[in-house]
Write a protein that holds these residues in place. Sequence first.
Motif: not given
Length: 306
Positions: A11-37
């Motif tokens: 699952l690849v998140v593509l966005s400019p900086p300062r677009s909530f990407s760190s937070l939203i990627s970390a939230m998606l990476g906290a899913h039991p079936q995912s590994a957010g690095l």
Amino acid sequence: MPDLTDYPAPLVVLSPPRSFSSLISAMLGAHPQSAGLPELQLFMADEMDQVLKFFALTPGNLQDGLLRSVAQLYFGDQTDATVDQAKAWLAQRRHMGTGEMFRTIARKVAPQVLVEKSIATVWRPLFLRRLRETAPHAKFLHLVRHPRGQCSSLVNMIGHREDTVANDLKDFSTTPPTFDPQLAWLQIHQNILRALDDVPSEQVMRVRGEDVLADPERYLAEIATWAGMRADAEAIEAMLHPERSIFARLGPPSAPYGSDPKFLENPVFRPQQSKPQMLDGPLPWRDDLPGFVGDVMEQARAFGYR
């Protein structure tokens, strides 16, 4: 052709900086079936040797995300000692292609889904092409934010260091060139749109970051379902707590970052309703223009902003 059957579609998140990407990627990476690095920053070159040399010559902490990931995944912890082991591990693989390194890490976290978010990737079409060639089966989440909010956040982050910003953030039609982040907002989104133009529609989702933060249960469930993961109450609850990730904190002194420093200092999600922002009107960072340029207005309206 690389073997794409021995690890789940990233699952690849593509966005400019300062677009909530760190937070939203970390939230998606906290899913039991995912590994957010943290940010791996692999696609700036074809070979690991080139990437490692670039890290060594570039001021800052671009290498931290890769070092922290390798330290944790292969040596079980994130300390100065395991970061040294990660450096040696990477040095032994400096002749590996960056795509193969990405697939190696994806196989390491399998059967979990690798959540990838590296801001550097979106700045150049060549970097995005390497990503596409590496994982053509990936799910690509195009994350957008209103240009007024994104640009204002970038201006606040840069502060009074405008003389040191990259050329991508400057308007060269003036003398001297003028700092103007709306140009990078437009260019990055155009890079992403062109890169995803021929990707099958089922592999692409676009979402506004403001919508995710305002109604996380709805949008996180939609993203998880699209990515082929569970969307039950337990999964949603896990994604609402990105602070539980082993990477959602500052790392050891030798590799402290790998994500937005402000996020790492306070990785707790708090639901928020952002104030409505308008495309019309003056720009706080630039007083020689009446507002956003026409191309930015057009693209933002295509994303649903007004």
